[in-house]
Design a protein around this motif. Structure first.
Motif, short mmCIF file in Angstrom:
data_model
loop_
_atom_site.label_atom_id
_atom_site.label_comp_id
_atom_site.label_asym_id
_atom_site.label_seq_id
_atom_site.Cartn_x
_atom_site.Cartn_y
_atom_site.Cartn_z
N ARG A 10 13.73 -5.30 0.27
CA ARG A 10 12.55 -5.83 -0.35
C ARG A 10 11.18 -5.22 -0.06
NH1 ARG A 10 15.40 -8.00 -3.24
NH2 ARG A 10 16.21 -10.10 -3.38
N VAL A 11 10.63 -4.84 -1.21
CA VAL A 11 9.24 -4.04 -0.95
C VAL A 11 8.09 -5.17 -1.28
CG1 VAL A 11 7.64 -2.33 -1.64
CG2 VAL A 11 9.94 -1.88 -1.74
N GLN A 12 7.37 -5.78 -0.22
CA GLN A 12 6.50 -6.95 -0.21
C GLN A 12 5.13 -6.45 0.61
OE1 GLN A 12 9.09 -8.81 2.68
NE2 GLN A 12 9.70 -10.16 1.00
N ASP A 13 4.19 -7.24 0.10
CA ASP A 13 2.90 -7.44 0.90
C ASP A 13 2.13 -6.21 0.99
OD1 ASP A 13 1.08 -8.47 2.67
OD2 ASP A 13 2.10 -8.01 4.39
N PRO A 14 1.80 -5.71 -0.19
CA PRO A 14 0.85 -4.41 -0.23
C PRO A 14 -0.25 -4.56 0.44
CG PRO A 14 0.86 -5.52 -2.56
CD PRO A 14 1.97 -6.11 -1.61
N ARG A 15 -0.80 -3.63 1.34
CA ARG A 15 -2.29 -3.87 1.94
C ARG A 15 -2.87 -2.65 1.79
NH1 ARG A 15 -0.26 -6.06 7.75
NH2 ARG A 15 0.50 -8.01 6.93
N VAL A 16 -4.30 -2.90 1.32
CA VAL A 16 -5.21 -1.66 1.24
C VAL A 16 -5.96 -1.29 2.78
CG1 VAL A 16 -6.90 -0.83 0.16
CG2 VAL A 16 -5.52 -2.49 -1.19
N HIS A 17 -5.85 -0.08 3.23
CA HIS A 17 -6.54 0.45 4.24
C HIS A 17 -7.80 1.04 3.73
CE1 HIS A 17 -2.91 -0.87 6.79
NE2 HIS A 17 -2.44 -0.77 5.69
N ASN A 18 -8.87 0.81 4.70
CA ASN A 18 -10.05 1.71 4.41
C ASN A 18 -10.54 1.59 3.03
OD1 ASN A 18 -9.18 2.81 6.81
ND2 ASN A 18 -8.16 4.67 5.99
N GLU A 19 -10.38 0.45 2.59
CA GLU A 19 -10.91 0.24 1.09
C GLU A 19 -12.27 0.71 1.04
OE1 GLU A 19 -10.31 -3.41 -2.00
OE2 GLU A 19 -10.33 -4.01 0.08
N GLY A 20 -12.36 1.14 -0.46
CA GLY A 20 -13.75 1.66 -0.70
C GLY A 20 -13.93 3.03 -0.09
N SER A 21 -13.24 3.62 0.62
CA SER A 21 -13.49 4.92 1.18
C SER A 21 -12.79 6.07 0.62
CB SER A 21 -13.43 5.12 2.89
OG SER A 21 -12.09 5.03 3.05
N TRP A 22 -12.79 7.31 0.67
CA TRP A 22 -12.16 8.51 0.32
C TRP A 22 -10.75 8.33 0.70
CZ3 TRP A 22 -10.33 12.12 3.18
CH2 TRP A 22 -10.78 12.19 4.70
N ASN A 23 -10.67 7.87 1.96
CA ASN A 23 -9.32 7.97 2.43
C ASN A 23 -8.45 6.59 2.40
OD1 ASN A 23 -10.82 6.87 4.41
ND2 ASN A 23 -10.08 8.09 6.19
N SER A 24 -8.97 5.85 1.50
CA SER A 24 -8.02 4.54 1.33
C SER A 24 -6.79 4.66 0.90
CB SER A 24 -8.79 3.57 0.50
OG SER A 24 -8.64 3.94 -1.03
#
Length: 100
Positions: A10-24
């Motif tokens: 199962r591929v689940q629970d996507p999480r965004v890291h460093n949201e809003g920055s160029w290296n998100s």
């Protein structure tokens, strides 16, 4: 008879890291459950990002010989709709890739 070997991924629970920055970036939880003798751990769970799938696919292609390697969902960031939709479509595509 011999019990059938089953593997669920199962591929689940996507999480965004460093949201809003160029290296998100987004990573996904990959959950594996199996009764296969080939695996020591019957369940495992890791977080991986898209570019790690790209790496995995490259390794598979290198070693697959004539076996076709499944496609990954597209890389395009030019999409219509919300980023949530894009992340969900990518999640589904990554799961299909792993299942195949």
């Amino acid at each position: 008879g011999v019990p059938q070997e089953l593997t669920t991924v199962r591929v689940q629970d996507p999480r965004v890291h460093n949201e809003g920055s160029w290296n998100s970036y987004v990573d996904y939880k990959i959950f594996l459950h199996t009764n296969s003798k080939a695996f020591t751990a019957k369940t495992s769970c890791v977080r991986r990002r898209y570019r790690e799938f790209v790496w995995l696919r490259r390794q598979l292609q290198r070693n697959a010989g004539l076996v076709p390697v499944p496609e990954l969902p597209g890389k395009s960031s030019l999409f219509v709709g919300s980023s949530d939709e894009f992340i969900e479509r990518r999640r589904q595509g990554l799961q299909r890739f792993l299942e195949r």
